[in-house]
Design a protein around this motif. Structure first.
Motif, PDB file in Angstrom:
ATOM      1  N   LEU A  51       0.830  -1.210   0.000  1.00  0.00           N
ATOM      2  CA  LEU A  51       0.000   0.000   0.000  1.00  0.00           C
ATOM      3  C   LEU A  51       0.862   1.257   0.000  1.00  0.00           C
ATOM      4  O   LEU A  51       0.530   2.242  -0.658  1.00  0.00           O
ATOM      5  CB  LEU A  51      -0.939   0.001   1.211  1.00  0.00           C
ATOM      6  CG  LEU A  51      -2.077  -1.012   1.163  1.00  0.00           C
ATOM      7  CD1 LEU A  51      -2.798  -1.055   2.506  1.00  0.00           C
ATOM      8  CD2 LEU A  51      -3.041  -0.704   0.038  1.00  0.00           C
ATOM      9  N   ARG A  52       1.955   1.216   0.737  1.00  0.00           N
ATOM     10  CA  ARG A  52       2.840   2.394   0.789  1.00  0.00           C
ATOM     11  C   ARG A  52       3.468   2.666  -0.574  1.00  0.00           C
ATOM     12  O   ARG A  52       3.681   3.816  -0.948  1.00  0.00           O
ATOM     13  CB  ARG A  52       3.908   2.195   1.855  1.00  0.00           C
ATOM     14  CG  ARG A  52       4.716   3.430   2.137  1.00  0.00           C
ATOM     15  CD  ARG A  52       5.520   3.224   3.412  1.00  0.00           C
ATOM     16  NE  ARG A  52       6.410   4.316   3.679  1.00  0.00           N
ATOM     17  CZ  ARG A  52       6.093   5.392   4.418  1.00  0.00           C
ATOM     18  NH1 ARG A  52       4.910   5.498   4.952  1.00  0.00           N
ATOM     19  NH2 ARG A  52       6.977   6.346   4.612  1.00  0.00           N
ATOM     20  N   ALA A  53       3.752   1.609  -1.324  1.00  0.00           N
ATOM     21  CA  ALA A  53       4.387   1.764  -2.639  1.00  0.00           C
ATOM     22  C   ALA A  53       3.376   2.056  -3.748  1.00  0.00           C
ATOM     23  O   ALA A  53       3.752   2.552  -4.810  1.00  0.00           O
ATOM     24  CB  ALA A  53       5.168   0.492  -2.991  1.00  0.00           C
ATOM     25  N   ALA A  54       2.099   1.765  -3.496  1.00  0.00           N
ATOM     26  CA  ALA A  54       1.077   1.927  -4.529  1.00  0.00           C
ATOM     27  C   ALA A  54       0.788   3.400  -4.805  1.00  0.00           C
ATOM     28  O   ALA A  54       0.769   4.224  -3.887  1.00  0.00           O
ATOM     29  CB  ALA A  54      -0.207   1.219  -4.104  1.00  0.00           C
ATOM     30  N   ALA A  56      -2.069   4.312  -6.194  1.00  0.00           N
ATOM     31  CA  ALA A  56      -3.514   4.466  -6.069  1.00  0.00           C
ATOM     32  C   ALA A  56      -4.019   3.407  -5.093  1.00  0.00           C
ATOM     33  O   ALA A  56      -3.298   2.451  -4.790  1.00  0.00           O
ATOM     34  CB  ALA A  56      -4.174   4.289  -7.435  1.00  0.00           C
ATOM     35  N   PRO A  57      -5.227   3.564  -4.564  1.00  0.00           N
ATOM     36  CA  PRO A  57      -5.775   2.532  -3.689  1.00  0.00           C
ATOM     37  C   PRO A  57      -5.760   1.157  -4.373  1.00  0.00           C
ATOM     38  O   PRO A  57      -5.881   1.056  -5.590  1.00  0.00           O
ATOM     39  CB  PRO A  57      -7.207   3.011  -3.432  1.00  0.00           C
ATOM     40  CG  PRO A  57      -7.133   4.491  -3.605  1.00  0.00           C
ATOM     41  CD  PRO A  57      -6.144   4.701  -4.724  1.00  0.00           C
ATOM     42  N   VAL A  58      -5.610   0.121  -3.556  1.00  0.00           N
ATOM     43  CA  VAL A  58      -5.478  -1.243  -4.064  1.00  0.00           C
ATOM     44  C   VAL A  58      -6.764  -2.014  -3.790  1.00  0.00           C
ATOM     45  O   VAL A  58      -7.266  -2.021  -2.666  1.00  0.00           O
ATOM     46  CB  VAL A  58      -4.277  -1.956  -3.410  1.00  0.00           C
ATOM     47  CG1 VAL A  58      -4.160  -3.388  -3.903  1.00  0.00           C
ATOM     48  CG2 VAL A  58      -2.995  -1.180  -3.670  1.00  0.00           C
ATOM     49  N   CYS A  59      -7.274  -2.673  -4.830  1.00  0.00           N
ATOM     50  CA  CYS A  59      -8.494  -3.472  -4.715  1.00  0.00           C
ATOM     51  C   CYS A  59      -8.211  -4.741  -3.921  1.00  0.00           C
ATOM     52  O   CYS A  59      -7.146  -5.352  -4.061  1.00  0.00           O
ATOM     53  CB  CYS A  59      -8.999  -3.842  -6.111  1.00  0.00           C
ATOM     54  SG  CYS A  59     -10.501  -4.849  -6.075  1.00  0.00           S
ATOM     55  N   ILE A  60      -9.175  -5.131  -3.128  1.00  0.00           N
ATOM     56  CA  ILE A  60      -9.011  -6.355  -2.351  1.00  0.00           C
ATOM     57  C   ILE A  60      -8.802  -7.553  -3.273  1.00  0.00           C
ATOM     58  O   ILE A  60      -8.073  -8.483  -2.937  1.00  0.00           O
ATOM     59  CB  ILE A  60     -10.196  -6.567  -1.387  1.00  0.00           C
ATOM     60  CG1 ILE A  60      -9.820  -7.609  -0.344  1.00  0.00           C
ATOM     61  CG2 ILE A  60     -11.447  -6.973  -2.113  1.00  0.00           C
ATOM     62  CD1 ILE A  60     -10.342  -7.304   1.010  1.00  0.00           C
ATOM     63  N   CYS A  61      -9.380  -7.506  -4.455  1.00  0.00           N
ATOM     64  CA  CYS A  61      -9.198  -8.604  -5.410  1.00  0.00           C
ATOM     65  C   CYS A  61      -7.742  -8.719  -5.843  1.00  0.00           C
ATOM     66  O   CYS A  61      -7.245  -9.815  -6.108  1.00  0.00           O
ATOM     67  CB  CYS A  61     -10.122  -8.443  -6.612  1.00  0.00           C
ATOM     68  SG  CYS A  61      -9.846  -6.943  -7.566  1.00  0.00           S
ATOM     69  N   TYR A  97     -11.527  -0.926  -2.038  1.00  0.00           N
ATOM     70  CA  TYR A  97     -10.171  -0.460  -2.311  1.00  0.00           C
ATOM     71  C   TYR A  97      -9.559   0.074  -1.019  1.00  0.00           C
ATOM     72  O   TYR A  97     -10.219   0.792  -0.261  1.00  0.00           O
ATOM     73  CB  TYR A  97     -10.185   0.640  -3.364  1.00  0.00           C
ATOM     74  CG  TYR A  97     -10.579   0.125  -4.722  1.00  0.00           C
ATOM     75  CD1 TYR A  97      -9.606  -0.191  -5.664  1.00  0.00           C
ATOM     76  CD2 TYR A  97     -11.912  -0.077  -5.069  1.00  0.00           C
ATOM     77  CE1 TYR A  97      -9.950  -0.669  -6.917  1.00  0.00           C
ATOM     78  CE2 TYR A  97     -12.268  -0.564  -6.322  1.00  0.00           C
ATOM     79  CZ  TYR A  97     -11.281  -0.858  -7.234  1.00  0.00           C
ATOM     80  OH  TYR A  97     -11.622  -1.347  -8.468  1.00  0.00           O
ATOM     81  N   TYR A  98      -8.301  -0.267  -0.782  1.00  0.00           N
ATOM     82  CA  TYR A  98      -7.606   0.119   0.443  1.00  0.00           C
ATOM     83  C   TYR A  98      -6.420   1.017   0.140  1.00  0.00           C
ATOM     84  O   TYR A  98      -5.796   0.907  -0.905  1.00  0.00           O
ATOM     85  CB  TYR A  98      -7.094  -1.126   1.186  1.00  0.00           C
ATOM     86  CG  TYR A  98      -8.207  -1.914   1.810  1.00  0.00           C
ATOM     87  CD1 TYR A  98      -8.632  -1.644   3.104  1.00  0.00           C
ATOM     88  CD2 TYR A  98      -8.842  -2.931   1.110  1.00  0.00           C
ATOM     89  CE1 TYR A  98      -9.662  -2.361   3.680  1.00  0.00           C
ATOM     90  CE2 TYR A  98      -9.881  -3.655   1.679  1.00  0.00           C
ATOM     91  CZ  TYR A  98     -10.279  -3.359   2.964  1.00  0.00           C
ATOM     92  OH  TYR A  98     -11.301  -4.067   3.535  1.00  0.00           O
ATOM     93  N   ARG A  99      -6.120   1.872   1.103  1.00  0.00           N
ATOM     94  CA  ARG A  99      -4.916   2.692   1.056  1.00  0.00           C
ATOM     95  C   ARG A  99      -4.511   2.989   2.496  1.00  0.00           C
ATOM     96  O   ARG A  99      -5.320   2.849   3.428  1.00  0.00           O
ATOM     97  CB  ARG A  99      -5.148   3.972   0.283  1.00  0.00           C
ATOM     98  CG  ARG A  99      -6.113   4.906   0.956  1.00  0.00           C
ATOM     99  CD  ARG A  99      -6.224   6.212   0.194  1.00  0.00           C
ATOM    100  NE  ARG A  99      -7.241   7.026   0.828  1.00  0.00           N
ATOM    101  CZ  ARG A  99      -8.120   7.750   0.186  1.00  0.00           C
ATOM    102  NH1 ARG A  99      -8.108   7.785  -1.125  1.00  0.00           N
ATOM    103  NH2 ARG A  99      -8.995   8.460   0.828  1.00  0.00           N
TER     104      ARG A  99
END
Length: 125
Positions: A51-54, A56-61, A97-99
């Protein structure tokens, strides 16, 4: 003059104790322990690094595919991270989506920076 530690003889009577100052606020200790417990799991620590490197928010999928874990297992890990105040989520359609939270405390930011500064790339999944 001697250099190094100086031994001090302490005479104590059996069954007595000394007062020591408790400087840590209990609520601070609970919050901090919660963060450390959440980060103490290797999957959750790896997810926080992702998440820190993403950008944009990351989908749980995407997490289910990346970690080869079931959606309920990924949701469990995310719930632990959310309860510790590390992540926030946004539901779009059927996906969540998570961040990382944008309002992490400076001490948590510093902890994450120290932990994730030199994350080695995974060699296999």
């Amino acid at each position: 003059m001697p250099s190094g530690p100086v031994a001090v003889a302490v005479v104590r009577q059996r069954g007595t104790s000394c007062d020591i100052p408790v400087r840590a606020d209990p609520e601070w200790a609970e919050r901090t322990a919660s963060v450390l417990k959440a980060l103490g799991d290797r999957t959750r620590l790896s997810m926080v690094a992702a998440l820190r490197a993403a950008e944009a928010p990351v989908c749980i999928c995407d997490f289910t595919l990346a970690y080869q874990l079931s959606q309920p297992t990924i949701s469990h890990h995310m719930a632990k991270l959310r309860d510790a105040g590390l992540v926030e989520s946004n539901k779009q359609g059927i996906w969540i989506y998570y961040r990382l939270r944008h309002d992490l405390t400076p001490s948590v930011e510093a902890l994450l920076e120290a932990l994730l500064r030199d994350v080695p790339a995974a060699t296999d999944r």
